[in-house]
Design an enzyme around this catalytic site. Structure first.
Site, short mmCIF file in Angstrom:
data_model
loop_
_atom_site.label_atom_id
_atom_site.label_comp_id
_atom_site.label_asym_id
_atom_site.label_seq_id
_atom_site.Cartn_x
_atom_site.Cartn_y
_atom_site.Cartn_z
N GLY A 7 0.79 -1.22 0.00
CA GLY A 7 0.00 0.00 0.00
C GLY A 7 0.82 1.27 0.00
O GLY A 7 0.26 2.37 -0.04
N HIS A 20 4.32 1.29 -1.78
CA HIS A 20 5.12 1.30 -3.01
C HIS A 20 4.27 1.43 -4.27
O HIS A 20 4.68 2.06 -5.24
CB HIS A 20 5.95 0.02 -3.10
CG HIS A 20 7.17 0.03 -2.24
ND1 HIS A 20 7.12 -0.18 -0.88
CD2 HIS A 20 8.48 0.23 -2.54
CE1 HIS A 20 8.35 -0.12 -0.38
NE2 HIS A 20 9.18 0.13 -1.36
N ASP A 24 10.60 -6.99 -0.20
CA ASP A 24 11.68 -5.98 -0.20
C ASP A 24 11.87 -5.44 1.21
O ASP A 24 12.17 -4.27 1.43
CB ASP A 24 11.36 -4.85 -1.18
CG ASP A 24 12.57 -3.97 -1.48
OD1 ASP A 24 13.71 -4.39 -1.21
OD2 ASP A 24 12.37 -2.84 -1.98
N ALA A 67 12.90 3.31 1.60
CA ALA A 67 14.07 2.45 1.85
C ALA A 67 13.61 1.03 2.16
O ALA A 67 13.71 0.55 3.28
CB ALA A 67 14.91 3.02 2.98
#
Length: 376
Positions: free
Chosen positions: A247, A249, A271, A306
């Protein structure tokens, strides 16, 4: 897990089936039978009471979790993988961010040591250092490199089978030749952190690239005149597209479009960085400082994402509950799709002969129990 185990009273879901009131028999760490109706005998029998049973989840792209970063050494790798296992991930491709080559060489050694004692560690995904400076995201600009001799030597010199996937930007000098060489070594090449346009992406795929790293992030957006890399990947059945379904990226509407445009070719990934399955606060990603607040990880500039704090069970739940995907499609995106992307025939489905890496879920798609096959 006992040598002869029968799991009954389950809704059995994988990419190919959704069976109510079914059973699964496991023998010596492998799936022996799956069925409905009268169940066979086994030395141990567990009634799951209507829970959903799926294959264990497979994460192609994860940098840490449980407060541990994978670039911090063998113990951190083992602890981070264990944190994600509690959330259903039974196979992990340890992802390393861009670092100087001597540092990456040391980190590869750490992963090699960790995977000898942990069957959940599939190997390494090198996300860098051959990335576009303009699309580097949360990668140290001082660690970026060209895909030339020293980088290729790093991969060649690694323990056999350790490096499974490499992300690179195909516009870099020598990148297309590097794709050819890496694929000849049996390594999956992913296009990512790139300024590549549609035509160059097609050329990279023709050279052997078979993945798109976190699709829609760190690459040109889809345009009606300048389509960019995503449509090039969508139209080629050889390509698997990674998707971070947190929600943050990718907007849910765009994520749904991606999943429905490339059925059975979108792999859910996390990730994730060290803060996944852990608390907000200050962290490091490679050589860069990261601040996590409300589960959102940003560099000190307060803008650059990040990584994520996602766990893969949350991504599966979001695909089903928020996006409305069929359970078999959502589960497949975190099991059979990543297994196929890596060329792993032993994982990802509930079929005879497959590893018995299993996850039991409650009615709200929250993990109840995880089994990791002892089979090597």
């Amino acid at each position: 897990m006992t040598a002869d185990l029968l799991l009954t009273g389950a809704r059995v879901v994988d990419a190919r089936r959704d069976l109510p009131d079914a059973w699964v028999r496991v023998h010596n760490g492998l799936i022996a039978e799956v069925g409905t109706g009268l169940a066979p005998r086994a030395s141990e029998r567990i009634d799951l009471g209507g829970a959903t049973l799926t294959p264990g989840l497979i994460d192609l792209h994860v940098h840490g979790g449980g407060g541990h970063a994978f670039d911090d050494g063998t113990d951190a790798i083992t602890a981070g993988v264990a944190a994600h296992r509690r959330h259903g991930t039974t196979a992990t491709l340890v992802s390393l961010v861009s670092s100087p080559l001597d540092v990456l060489r040391r980190q590869l050694t750490h992963v090699a040591v960790a995977r000898r004692s942990d069957p959940a560690i599939l190997g390494v995904h090198l996300e860098g250092p051959c990335l576009s400076p303009a699309r580097r995201g949360a990668h140290d600009p001082g660690a970026l490199a060209l895909p030339d001799g020293p980088v290729l030597d790093l991969v060649r010199d690694a323990e056999p089978g350790l490096v499974r996937q490499v992300t690179l930007a195909p516009e870099l000098p020598g990148a297309l030749d590097a794709i050819t060489e890496l694929t000849a070594l049996g390594i999956r090449v992913a296009i990512g952190h790139t300024e590549a346009d549609y035509a160059l992406t097609r050329e990279a795929i023709a050279r052997g690239a078979t993945l798109l790293t976190h699709a829609l992030n760190a690459m040109p957006a889809i345009g009606h005149r300048l389509p960019g890399p995503v449509p090039a990947a969508l139209e080629d059945d050889r390509v698997t597209l990674e998707l971070i379904l947190d929600g943050v990226h990718v907007h849910p509407a765009v994520a749904r479009m991606l999943l429905t445009s490339a059925p059975r070719r979108v792999a859910l990934i996390t990730d994730a960085m060290a803060a996944a399955a852990h608390a907000d606060g200050a962290y490091r990603l490679g050589e860069l400082d990261v601040h996590v607040a409300d589960g959102r990880a940003l560099l000190d500039d307060g803008v650059t994402i990040a990584g994520s704090t996602l766990t893969l069970d949350r991504a599966v739940r979001a695909a089903i509950v928020d996006l409305g995907l069929a359970a078999s499609d959502a589960v497949g995106a975190a099991t059979s799709v990543p297994a196929a992307a890596l060329g792993d025939p032993a994982r990802g489905l509930l079929e005879s002969g497959m590893r018995a890496d299993l996850v039991a879920w409650d009615a709200d798609w929250r993990v109840r129990k995880v089994w990791l096959s002892p089979s090597s």
